[in-house]
Design an enzyme around this catalytic site. Structure first.
Site, mmCIF file in Angstrom:
data_model
loop_
_atom_site.group_PDB
_atom_site.id
_atom_site.type_symbol
_atom_site.label_atom_id
_atom_site.label_comp_id
_atom_site.label_asym_id
_atom_site.label_seq_id
_atom_site.Cartn_x
_atom_site.Cartn_y
_atom_site.Cartn_z
ATOM 1 N N HIS A 157 0.818 -1.219 0.000
ATOM 2 C CA HIS A 157 0.000 0.000 0.000
ATOM 3 C C HIS A 157 0.852 1.269 0.000
ATOM 4 O O HIS A 157 0.331 2.357 -0.203
ATOM 5 C CB HIS A 157 -0.950 -0.016 1.202
ATOM 6 C CG HIS A 157 -2.013 -1.065 1.068
ATOM 7 N ND1 HIS A 157 -3.305 -0.786 0.692
ATOM 8 C CD2 HIS A 157 -1.966 -2.410 1.235
ATOM 9 C CE1 HIS A 157 -4.012 -1.897 0.635
ATOM 10 N NE2 HIS A 157 -3.220 -2.906 0.965
ATOM 11 N N ASP A 364 3.494 9.297 -0.823
ATOM 12 C CA ASP A 364 2.322 8.512 -0.404
ATOM 13 C C ASP A 364 2.035 7.434 -1.432
ATOM 14 O O ASP A 364 2.135 7.693 -2.637
ATOM 15 C CB ASP A 364 1.096 9.429 -0.261
ATOM 16 C CG ASP A 364 0.225 9.022 0.919
ATOM 17 O OD1 ASP A 364 0.203 7.822 1.248
ATOM 18 O OD2 ASP A 364 -0.431 9.905 1.490
HETATM 19 O O1 F6P Z 1 -0.023 3.314 4.029
HETATM 20 C C1 F6P Z 1 0.103 2.062 4.594
HETATM 21 C C2 F6P Z 1 -0.843 1.879 5.740
HETATM 22 O O2 F6P Z 1 -1.036 0.527 6.004
HETATM 23 C C3 F6P Z 1 -2.148 2.555 5.417
HETATM 24 O O3 F6P Z 1 -2.942 1.786 4.656
HETATM 25 C C4 F6P Z 1 -2.644 2.990 6.721
HETATM 26 O O4 F6P Z 1 -3.184 4.247 6.604
HETATM 27 C C5 F6P Z 1 -1.462 3.045 7.611
HETATM 28 O O5 F6P Z 1 -0.385 2.468 6.922
HETATM 29 C C6 F6P Z 1 -1.781 2.370 8.901
HETATM 30 O O6 F6P Z 1 -0.830 2.531 9.830
HETATM 31 P P1 F6P Z 1 -0.990 1.958 11.290
HETATM 32 O O7 F6P Z 1 -1.682 0.643 11.169
HETATM 33 O O8 F6P Z 1 0.418 1.845 11.780
HETATM 34 O O9 F6P Z 1 -1.786 2.951 12.042
#
Ligand code: F6P
Length: 485
Positions: A157, A364
């Site tokens: 992602h 991003d």
């Molecule tokens: O961008 C990668 C990601 O997995 C997103 O999909 C999400 O916004 C973020 O990181 C989640 O981060 P965490 O689970 O550490 O809050």
């Protein structure tokens, strides 16, 4: 087919709960409908004496949600350590922020191996495993070590950076070799996919033919699958949300003034400092805009135990205070700064209220806020999206006002342009973006990836399982007939 989706963070099917993280929020509706089993962390840890992983299972639409307690001894080293203090900074081109010890790497591998063992419980002859994100780069290899021969795919992602930057991650070679145990690796953009294949060719010396890599694991296909949203549903949510008390109160509080909105996790990749400096610059250079527009910045606290995030929280809070102190009046606050999460049902209404959406990350993977902001607009009077050219979404949303988030003056000018854009131009740009969103939905993304994964022919050697499959798991609760124990 029995689809098993794996991610670190999972989401419950409660529409009014605040959502942390784009991945979990985006996956929820499609996983719900697909009948898949979604396996992830429960957010709790447990000591290592358990014989079998402890899992709590609840129904989720046509499928189930399985939440694992991760091993206490390794959780910190895995999540705050290697995943978010080595991989995350490197993937977002901030190798200067890499802080990870050998123990962190060991914990990361331990948690990947733990998850692989836990997944055996859900393995059926027709299973297809789909692993999400950088927390589990080595999970495919761990599954192969357990003699799993079913298709195993992976989707990233985040961005995938250049060879030089990924080379800043300790054990990068070992990890990328492990990734080749996946049958299919999906990226958000062409550039991410090319960067990955560049490393595979030049650093691993492997042949790549039309996205297909041959390694000692067999064949791996690397391809691009840009993630989307459900624009129709989001538009409906936005229209409905206009009567939500939080949204109505916001509208009343504006007294005819315009609103710009930013919604981000409090993360250094999101470019919050530069964004706030751009607003400061705009109000300084164009004082006629004072009292005519304010910024609502929602910055959801994230990964607070990591030093870089703690420092950022203080830095952003101080900058907001300074800018409000300079430009504010007794009856006017330039920046409304909130450190909490909102449900999608409310966010949709906040987006629709704002005439400008500012999505200006330094790096991003995709950025679904950009897509959601567009989908939430009123067709007759849409707002303007100001979007960083370094967000994956800029590849599709090219009729947004694209900005370089390092150019503070340029951003200041572009925000002012967005505020004064005439209606015909706003509608033209918005319609072009909506067409892109309708042509590339989250449902299509999900279906395309699963279809491509099913088509892979795993030539990873078919050997009988080394470990006996567990027959009984402790189940904490199950609120439907979906029981796996
Ligand atoms: O961008 C990668 C990601 O997995 C997103 O999909 C999400 O916004 C973020 O990181 C989640 O981060 P965490 O689970 O550490 O809050």
């Amino acid at each position: 087919m029995n689809l098993v989706v794996v991610s670190n963070r999972v989401a419950h099917g409660k529409p009014n709960e605040p959502m942390t993280g784009g991945l979990a929020a985006a996956l929820l509706p499609v996983v719900e409908r697909s009948g898949a089993i979604w396996v992830g962390s429960s957010g709790r840890v447990r000591d290592g004496n358990q014989k079998e992983p402890f899992v709590e299972i609840e129904s989720l639409g046509a499928g189930a949600l399985a939440m694992l307690d991760l091993p206490a001894a390794h959780y910190g080293g895995y999540y705050e350590g290697f995943a978010n203090s080595a991989l995350w900074p490197a993937l977002h081109s901030r190798t200067d922020l890499i802080r990870a010890s050998q123990e962190d790497y060991t914990s990361y591998r331990e948690v990947n191996a733990f998850m692989a063992r836990a997944l055996l419980r859900f393995k059926k002859p027709d299973s297809v495993f789909w692993v999400q994100d950088y927390h589990f780069l080595a999970l495919g290899a761990e599954l192969r070590d357990l003699r799993v021969t079913q298709p195993v795919g992976f989707f990233l992602h985040t961005p995938w950076p250049s060879r030089a930057l990924i080379g800043g991650v300790p054990h990068h070679r070992e990890l990328i070799e492990a990734m080749l145990a996946y049958d299919l690796i999906g990226f958000q953009t062409e550039e991410d996919c090319e960067n990955f294949l560049g490393y595979v060719k030049q650093d691993l010396g492997l042949a790549v033919d039309d996205g297909m890599v041959m390694s000692h694991h067999g064949k791996t296909r690397a391809a691009v699958f840009p993630i989307g949203i459900d624009p129709r549903k989001f538009a409906q949510q936005a229209a409905k949300a206009m009567t939500h008390p939080d949204v109505s109160r916001l509208r009343r509080s504006l007294n005819g003034e315009k609103l710009a909105i930013g919604v981000d996790r409090l993360d250094y990749s999101k470019g919050l400092i530069n964004r706030i400096k751009a607003f400061d610059r705009m109000w300084t250079t164009q004082p006629q805009l004072l009292r005519t527009v304010s910024l609502l910045q929602i910055a959801t606290p994230s990964r607070g135990a990591i030093e870089a995030y703690g420092n950022l929280q203080s830095e952003v809070a101080k900058l907001v205070t300074d800018v409000n102190g300079i430009h504010g009046e007794a009856d006017w606050t330039p920046i409304r700064y909130l450190n909490k999460g909102y449900s999608q049902a409310v966010l949709a209404g906040l987006y629709r209220t704002a005439q400008v959406g500012v999505v200006t990350p330094l790096q991003d993977g995709m950025n679904l806020v950009a897509k959601e902001y567009v989908a939430a607009q009123h067709p007759a009077d849409p707002g303007v999206l100001v979007l960083s050219k370094f967000a994956g979404a800029a590849n599709e949303l090219d009729t947004a006002l694209l900005v370089n988030p390092h150019d503070i003056d340029g951003m200041a000018r572009t925000i002012a342009t967005a505020l004064s854009m005439p209606l015909p131009e706003r509608r033209m740009r918005w319609e072009a973006m909506m067409e892109k969103l309708r042509g590339s939905t989250i449902q299509q993304w999900f279906a395309d990836f699963v279809e491509a994964l099913r088509e892979t022919q795993p030539d990873k050697s078919a050997i009988e399982p080394l470990v006996p499959e567990p027959t009984l798991w402790p189940v904490r609760s199950a609120n439907s007939g979906a029981r796996y124990h």
